[in-house]
Write an enzyme that holds these catalytic residues in place. Structure first.
Site, PDB file in Angstrom:
ATOM      1  CG  HIS A 193      -0.328   6.319  -2.250  1.00 22.41           C
ATOM      2  ND1 HIS A 193       0.986   6.359  -1.801  1.00 22.41           N
ATOM      3  CD2 HIS A 193      -0.258   5.927  -3.566  1.00 22.41           C
ATOM      4  CE1 HIS A 193       1.796   6.015  -2.784  1.00 22.41           C
ATOM      5  NE2 HIS A 193       1.057   5.744  -3.862  1.00 22.41           N
ATOM      6  CG  ASP A 227       2.146   6.910   1.291  1.00 24.83           C
ATOM      7  OD1 ASP A 227       1.166   6.138   1.492  1.00 24.83           O
ATOM      8  OD2 ASP A 227       2.607   7.177   0.171  1.00 24.83           O
ATOM      9  CB  SER A 270       2.987   3.644  -5.420  1.00 27.59           C
ATOM     10  OG  SER A 270       3.117   4.859  -6.102  1.00 27.59           O
TER      11      SER A 270
END
EC number: 3.4.21.-
Length: 695
Positions: A482, A536, A638
């Site tokens: 992402h 992911d 992230s």
């Protein structure tokens, strides 16, 4: 009647006269006043000359002169060539009643002198002499002690000529004969030569010249048997009157003479040409000589270069022989910039090998090629057998396949060769998972404690959107899918604790070559409403290799054994520049230790996002739940690594167990992509895309 001494006191007169004339065939000579009494004390000379080729006949028809012992007082003297032919005085009468001649001389020369002398007084009256001369033919061939011709003498009226036997010629002196024995050139590789008339006596007064002329590359070799040589011996001074001489370029053999050849029976001339000169004088001719000759190929030295093998192998190499010269292992013949392990050489006519300038010299492997992130020791030399050692820039790189060692030897083929790798160069690969400074503080990252980049050298900073990643190799960054979805050229930095622009300007900026998102990632959902973060994970291939150092080094990938399966309670490290409880924007890197917990703990976290329902979130075996109350990652973290210690390793070393993926609420439990489940995909993707673009 005797002479009176008083007579010396009265000198009446004295006359001296000389007469000469052009050559005539005949003439008359009379004493002064003839037929009257000749005067006292007088001397008169007549020079008589007849044409060349004739002699002189001189005869007297009257002679009446004072008589004395040895004609001491008055006389008529005949001289020829400085030699007295006769001296006359007194009275003479003819011995032949039919001839008036009282005295006669025949002179074989064309000139003579007649000298008349009288003393100071005569007690009687003497009338003198009457003489006549005439030219007569002379036989030059028989009338002289010295033979005028060496062979045949031919007389004619007024002269003679010499002639020679067949095969002889008359020399320029027109008297001596010689033999036409010069000018012979022998070109056959084998032959026989002898003196003229051999074994009969050779000609006198001759100079015989012979030449042997062979093809270049052959030397003339002469052989003579002792019994085949008989030439007039040397005189008492050791000088040869007749002689045989050999001349070859700058060498001379002889002169030789005598009975039996006195020189070597075999003469090697070391030349393809040989001049033979046989010279004789006028005396003592012998049987001469006979010789044989042959052409012997000129030899070349057996070895022209060391460290070589010759084919074919022969005891002797001669003109026109061709050999293949092969250099032994580790040696080569170099001409210009080209090296070869063999060359051909031909024995030439001058006794030298062609290509003799070539030498078998040690193979030169040249300067060893450098390697990335390593170095090679400077060798003493780069020739065959030399040894070099490669090493890597420790402690940030190590040598792949270190068991093969970094030792290379200059091989016979001119390459640097390792016993195991061959000519393949060693590869220095980054050391993974080893921080320069250990992270010792146990503090939650959400509002946690500042950290140094040396404790998390694998940390990658994504500038926009702000996120993190894990460096796993020189050309690869591992991050969450992402983070890079919709961004094919993210701006990334490594090696800086602070992400201020002035600090980032001094560290390595990474240039993206390709972004590869896991094919199982479901694209397109808005992050604010996304509830499915399965798969992911993504890879970013870099255009240029990253240079490792104290602030930059990769983290290890997980192994495949069960020991790399995260278990509840395992403590892992996280780092990043994500939001804290006090700040939305963080400049300094922060880090913390988090325990692994069950996925159920993450399920139970109360959802803060009003746009998503808690029951809609997807939890799979590809996820790890980690954290505890107040200790968690948050926005901006992230894609960063959740690092666990490599099992069974004494020194601290970490592998990427997870990647920061998502969480319902910052400061509680968070979800991390379980990297072990993607190990095969990561390796396959890196292998299939191993060569980064150079554009």
């Amino acid at each position: 009647m005797g002479k009176s001494s008083e007579a010396w006191c009265i000198v009446l007169f004295s006359v001296f006269a000389s007469f000469s004339a052009e050559p005539t065939m005949h003439g008359e000579i009379l004493s002064p006043n003839y037929p009257q009494a000749y005067p006292n004390e007088m001397e008169k000379t007549w020079d008589i000359e007849v044409p060349e080729g004739f002699g002189v006949r001189l005869y007297f028809t009257h002679l009446d002169m004072e008589l004395s012992e040895n004609c001491e007082y008055d006389s008529v003297q005949i001289i020829s060539g400085g030699v007295e032919e006769g001296r006359l005085c007194g009275q003479r009468t003819s011995k032949n009643a039919n001839s008036p001649i009282v005295e006669e001389f025949q002179i074989p020369y064309n000139k003579l002198q007649v000298i008349f002398r009288s003393d100071f007084s005569n007690e009687e009256r003497f009338t003198g002499f009457a003489a006549y001369y005439a030219a007569i033919d002379v036989n030059e061939c028989t009338d002289f002690t010295d033979v005028p011709c060496s062979h045949f003498c031919n007389n004619f009226i007024g002269g003679y000529f010499c002639s020679c036997p067949p095969e002889y010629f008359l020399h320029d002196d027109m008297r001596n004969c010689g033999v036409n024995c010069s000018g012979n050139v022998f070109t056959a590789l084998i032959g026989e030569i002898s003196s003229p008339n051999y074994p009969n006596p050779y000609p006198e007064n001759s100079r015989c010249e012979y030449q042997i002329l062979l093809e270049e590359g052959f030397q003339v070799v002469v052989t003579i048997q002792r019994e085949d040589f008989d030439v007039e011996p040397a005189d008492s001074q050791g000088n040869c009157q007749d002689s045989l001489l050999f001349a070859a370029k700058n060498r001379q053999f002889g002169p030789f003479c005598g009975n039996g050849f006195p020189g070597p029976l075999t003469i090697e001339t070391h030349s393809n040409t040989l001049d033979i000169v046989f010279q004789t004088d006028l005396t003592e001719q012998k049987k001469g000589w006979k010789l044989r000759y042959h052409g012997d190929p000129i030899p070349c030295p057996k070895e022209i270069t060391a460290n070589s093998v010759w084919a074919p192998e022969k005891a002797k190499y001669v003109f026109k022989d061709v050999v293949k010269i092969s250099c032994v292992d580790g040696f080569e013949a170099v001409e210009g910039n080209v090296g070869s392990t063999f060359f051909y050489s031909t024995c030439q006519s001058n006794g030298q090998w062609s290509n003799s300038r070539l030498r078998c010299q040690p193979v030169d492997c040249g300067i060893p090629e450098p390697i990335q992130n390593g170095k090679v020791d400077d060798p003493e030399n780069t020739l065959f057998g030399s040894v070099i050692h490669y090493s890597c820039e420790e402690p940030y790189y190590y040598m792949e396949h270190a068991e093969h060692g970094g030792e290379y030897r200059c091989a016979a083929n001119g390459s640097w060769v390792n016993d195991e790798l061959g000519i393949e160069l060693p590869k220095c690969v980054p050391v993974c998972g080893v921080p320069t400074e250990p992270f010792r503080i146990q503090q939650r990252i959400f509002g946690g404690f500042p950290a140094k980049i040396q404790s998390f050298p694998w940390q990658v900073f994504f500038e926009f959107p702000r996120a993190g990643g894990a460096l796993i190799g020189e050309h690869w960054v591992l991050t969450a899918a992402h983070v890079v979805e919709g961004n094919s050229d993210p701006s990334m930095y490594v090696g800086s604790t602070s992400v201020r622009m002035e600090n980032l300007a001094n560290v390595q900026k990474l240039t993206t070559d390709r972004v590869i998102i896991h094919p199982g990632w479901k694209p397109g959902d808005d992050l604010s409403t996304r509830t499915n973060f399965d798969n992911d994970i993504a890879l970013v291939r870099l255009k240029d290799p990253v240079k490792m150092g104290p602030t930059v080094s990769p983290i290890c990938l997980p192994g495949t054994s069960s020991e790399y399966e995260p278990s509840e309670g395992d403590l892992g490290l996280i780092s990043g520049w994500g939001r804290t409880e006090r700040r939305n924007i963080v400049i300094q890197l922060r880090g913390a230790k988090l325990p692994v917990t069950s996925l159920e703990k993450c399920r139970q976290v109360k959802e803060e996002n009003p746009k998503a329902r808690a029951d809609d979130y997807v939890f799979t075996s590809n996820m790890i739940c980690a954290g505890e109350k107040g200790v968690d990652s948050c926005q901006g973290d992230s894609g960063g690594a959740f690092a666990l210690p490599v099992p069974n390793v004494r020194d601290p070393k970490f592998y990427v167990a997870g990647l920061v993926s998502w969480g319902k609420k910052c400061g509680t439990y968070g979800i991390y992509t379980k990297v072990k489940n993607y190990k095969d995909w990561i390796l396959q993707t890196m292998q299939e895309n191993s060569v980064p673009s150079q554009d």
